[in-house]
Design a protein around this motif. Sequence first.
Motif, PDB file in Angstrom:
ATOM      1  N   ASP A  95       0.842  -1.073  -0.060  1.00 34.17           N
ATOM      2  CA  ASP A  95      -0.115   0.228  -0.181  1.00 34.17           C
ATOM      3  C   ASP A  95       0.870   1.189   0.082  1.00 34.17           C
ATOM      4  O   ASP A  95       0.360   2.257  -0.091  1.00 34.17           O
ATOM      5  N   LEU A  96       2.140   1.199   0.429  1.00 39.33           N
ATOM      6  CA  LEU A  96       3.068   2.194   0.259  1.00 39.33           C
ATOM      7  C   LEU A  96       3.498   2.610  -1.099  1.00 39.33           C
ATOM      8  O   LEU A  96       4.395   3.594  -1.242  1.00 39.33           O
ATOM      9  N   LEU A  97       3.273   1.897  -2.167  1.00 37.97           N
ATOM     10  CA  LEU A  97       3.853   1.709  -3.400  1.00 37.97           C
ATOM     11  C   LEU A  97       2.796   2.587  -4.450  1.00 37.97           C
ATOM     12  O   LEU A  97       1.653   2.514  -4.359  1.00 37.97           O
ATOM     13  N   ASP A  98       3.268   3.468  -5.303  1.00 42.25           N
ATOM     14  CA  ASP A  98       2.614   4.141  -6.358  1.00 42.25           C
ATOM     15  C   ASP A  98       2.525   3.349  -7.682  1.00 42.25           C
ATOM     16  O   ASP A  98       3.428   2.405  -7.759  1.00 42.25           O
ATOM     17  N   ASN A 252      11.362  -3.793  -8.042  1.00 41.67           N
ATOM     18  CA  ASN A 252      11.467  -2.133  -8.112  1.00 41.67           C
ATOM     19  C   ASN A 252      10.273  -1.755  -7.936  1.00 41.67           C
ATOM     20  O   ASN A 252       9.222  -2.041  -8.810  1.00 41.67           O
ATOM     21  N   ALA A 253      10.306  -0.519  -7.710  1.00 42.38           N
ATOM     22  CA  ALA A 253       8.892   0.108  -7.302  1.00 42.38           C
ATOM     23  C   ALA A 253       9.145   1.665  -6.955  1.00 42.38           C
ATOM     24  O   ALA A 253      10.063   2.103  -6.332  1.00 42.38           O
ATOM     25  N   LEU A 254       7.962   2.601  -7.286  1.00 43.68           N
ATOM     26  CA  LEU A 254       7.918   3.931  -6.823  1.00 43.68           C
ATOM     27  C   LEU A 254       7.387   3.876  -5.632  1.00 43.68           C
ATOM     28  O   LEU A 254       6.184   3.542  -5.488  1.00 43.68           O
ATOM     29  N   ILE A 255       7.899   4.599  -4.806  1.00 50.57           N
ATOM     30  CA  ILE A 255       7.374   4.875  -3.493  1.00 50.57           C
ATOM     31  C   ILE A 255       6.334   6.094  -3.561  1.00 50.57           C
ATOM     32  O   ILE A 255       6.551   7.013  -3.797  1.00 50.57           O
ATOM     33  N   ARG A 256       5.087   5.914  -2.968  1.00 54.61           N
ATOM     34  CA  ARG A 256       4.092   6.751  -2.832  1.00 54.61           C
ATOM     35  C   ARG A 256       4.494   7.809  -2.161  1.00 54.61           C
ATOM     36  O   ARG A 256       4.975   7.873  -0.954  1.00 54.61           O
ATOM     37  N   GLY A 257       4.084   9.055  -2.680  1.00 51.28           N
ATOM     38  CA  GLY A 257       4.291  10.462  -2.069  1.00 51.28           C
ATOM     39  C   GLY A 257       5.774  11.172  -2.391  1.00 51.28           C
ATOM     40  O   GLY A 257       6.258  11.846  -1.696  1.00 51.28           O
ATOM     41  N   SER A 258       6.562  10.203  -3.075  1.00 50.55           N
ATOM     42  CA  SER A 258       7.842  10.858  -3.704  1.00 50.55           C
ATOM     43  C   SER A 258       7.654  12.281  -4.176  1.00 50.55           C
ATOM     44  O   SER A 258       6.964  12.593  -4.905  1.00 50.55           O
ATOM     45  N   SER A 259       8.801  13.057  -3.498  1.00 51.89           N
ATOM     46  CA  SER A 259       8.865  14.321  -3.896  1.00 51.89           C
ATOM     47  C   SER A 259       9.940  14.665  -5.176  1.00 51.89           C
ATOM     48  O   SER A 259      10.143  15.739  -5.514  1.00 51.89           O
ATOM     49  N   ASN A 260      10.440  13.242  -5.489  1.00 51.22           N
ATOM     50  CA  ASN A 260      11.283  13.457  -6.755  1.00 51.22           C
ATOM     51  C   ASN A 260      10.889  12.338  -7.846  1.00 51.22           C
ATOM     52  O   ASN A 260      11.554  11.853  -8.360  1.00 51.22           O
ATOM     53  N   ALA A 261       9.522  12.618  -7.877  1.00 57.60           N
ATOM     54  CA  ALA A 261       8.985  11.181  -8.613  1.00 57.60           C
ATOM     55  C   ALA A 261       9.257  11.280 -10.193  1.00 57.60           C
ATOM     56  O   ALA A 261       9.591  10.184 -10.625  1.00 57.60           O
TER      57      ALA A 261
END
Length: 336
Positions: A95-98, A252-261
């Motif tokens: 649930d933390l992953l975008d 590999n995954a993008l973390i939700r809420g990344s400020s450097n998406a």
Amino acid sequence: MRQTRTRLSASLVVSSLLAAPAISGEITVYSALEDEEIAAYLEAAQEAMPDLTVNVLRLSTGNLGARLIAEAGNPQADVLWGFAVTNILNPAIYDLLDTYAPESIDDLPEQFRDADNRWFAPIGYMGAFCVNTMRLEQIGAPMPQSWADLTDPAFEGEIVMPDPGSSGTGFLQISAILQGAGEEAGWQLIQDLDPNMAQYTTSGSRPCRMAQVGEYTVGASLSFVAMQGIEQGFPLEMVIPSDFAGFELEANALIRGSSNAEDARRFLDWTLSESAAQVYSENKALITLPGVPRSPLAAQAGLPDDLSEVLFPMDFATSGAQRDAIIERWRELVGR
């Protein structure tokens, strides 16, 4: 982030590898990959993305999962890199992953990526026995070919394996035994192995490194560490267990809420690129990207071209759902 910087300096100072004179982007990456792998991959990433600074915090699988959950309310990383799919399937982490579908995602077979684009896994790792042939001769034991062989009293105090609570490698080994032998017989085998265990380590690679220098006869560890040791000239033989040869996907995954998406997505795109695949072929035994040549180390160590011949068909969803219960049970029965 002071703690992260401290861990970086102790483990891998990646900023110095990927810093460029004109920095246009910077990301923080959490990874459970081995240090040697990270260094090799980032050298290739520097060539492909010289304007991107990548700060990596490397932790064992269990410790990294705990950190992600602890930071859920205030994420400190942009990318999750090389993390066990079994752990990613934990809802508290999933649930933390975008959602993100990299540019080359369609090149990856469906079984190696999430249907909702929360993760993808271009590589993986497989369990193996690292057997020190000189010490094996000294103790007069036969070459082990299976987990069952390691219950021989000749191996008393001669085996090291990872703790499944802290190491993804340890967990895949226990999971493969339980899935392959069934609950009752599997737990019995695990208990039968325990008297021969000298210790349980927090690292998946350490048992092999301990065996290669002759501290112990057998290190239940990772295939790529065994392959490295053989290539470096240690008296090692790599044995893929004939009964339950577990493996794991590294996602590999993008973390939700990344400020450097935006830069995080660039890095994730790179992990599926030809540049990355070339380095995978030099370091990994298990590569899911089509058309990537087998590692020369894998050939030297005697791995078959078709790994499906030796790998146990792991059920990652079941492993993920039962992870906490399995670790708790293991600690009750044999944990130290």
